[in-house]
Design a protein around this motif. Structure first.
Motif, PDB file in Angstrom:
ATOM      1  N   ARG A  63       0.820  -1.194   0.000  1.00 45.81           N
ATOM      2  CA  ARG A  63       0.000   0.000   0.000  1.00 45.81           C
ATOM      3  C   ARG A  63       0.863   1.256   0.000  1.00 45.81           C
ATOM      4  N   ARG A  64       1.984   1.201   0.727  1.00 45.35           N
ATOM      5  CA  ARG A  64       2.876   2.357   0.776  1.00 45.35           C
ATOM      6  C   ARG A  64       3.559   2.587  -0.559  1.00 45.35           C
TER       7      ARG A  64
ATOM      8  N   THR B 138       4.034   5.871  -5.455  1.00 39.49           N
ATOM      9  CA  THR B 138       3.869   5.953  -6.904  1.00 39.49           C
ATOM     10  C   THR B 138       2.835   7.015  -7.274  1.00 39.49           C
ATOM     11  N   VAL B 139       1.737   7.053  -6.552  1.00 40.02           N
ATOM     12  CA  VAL B 139       0.686   8.037  -6.825  1.00 40.02           C
ATOM     13  C   VAL B 139       1.204   9.453  -6.557  1.00 40.02           C
ATOM     14  N   VAL B 140       1.941   9.641  -5.471  1.00 44.09           N
ATOM     15  CA  VAL B 140       2.495  10.957  -5.155  1.00 44.09           C
ATOM     16  C   VAL B 140       3.465  11.404  -6.243  1.00 44.09           C
ATOM     17  N   LEU B 141       4.346  10.518  -6.662  1.00 44.47           N
ATOM     18  CA  LEU B 141       5.317  10.880  -7.698  1.00 44.47           C
ATOM     19  C   LEU B 141       4.635  11.193  -9.035  1.00 44.47           C
TER      20      LEU B 141
ATOM     21  N   ILE C 223      -2.014  14.017  -4.990  1.00 49.86           N
ATOM     22  CA  ILE C 223      -0.869  13.973  -4.079  1.00 49.86           C
ATOM     23  C   ILE C 223      -1.348  13.752  -2.649  1.00 49.86           C
ATOM     24  N   GLY C 224      -2.396  14.436  -2.246  1.00 56.31           N
ATOM     25  CA  GLY C 224      -2.948  14.245  -0.903  1.00 56.31           C
ATOM     26  C   GLY C 224      -3.473  12.837  -0.688  1.00 56.31           C
ATOM     27  N   GLY C 225      -4.108  12.266  -1.698  1.00 55.92           N
ATOM     28  CA  GLY C 225      -4.582  10.887  -1.590  1.00 55.92           C
ATOM     29  C   GLY C 225      -3.437   9.897  -1.486  1.00 55.92           C
ATOM     30  N   GLY C 226      -2.370  10.147  -2.220  1.00 52.04           N
ATOM     31  CA  GLY C 226      -1.198   9.276  -2.132  1.00 52.04           C
ATOM     32  C   GLY C 226      -0.545   9.341  -0.757  1.00 52.04           C
TER      33      GLY C 226
END
Length: 68
Positions: free
Chosen positions: A2-3, A8-11, A47-50
């Protein structure tokens, strides 16, 4: 797992935001300007969701105790 997904989502969100700010031409006009702004705000939400995937509100140990 999950991390890793969260990182990956943040990047991906950061890459798209940087491209929107620095990449395309800044002479967008009319509705395209609003779409550009909306897409940039969406990047911040991504980014906040990641970050919430990387650092959840409850730890996994607390969730296991609640369920079991």
């Amino acid at each position: 797992m999950r991390r890793l997904l969260g990182v990956t989502v943040v990047l991906a969100g950061m890459a798209l935001a940087f491209w929107l700010v620095l990449g395309p031409s800044s002479d967008w006009e009319g509705a395209a300007r609003f779409m550009h702004f909306a897409l940039l705000l969406f990047c911040f939400l991504v980014i906040g969701g990641g970050v919430r995937l990387v650092f959840p509100d409850k730890s996994e140990d607390d969730a296991a105790e609640t369920v079991g």
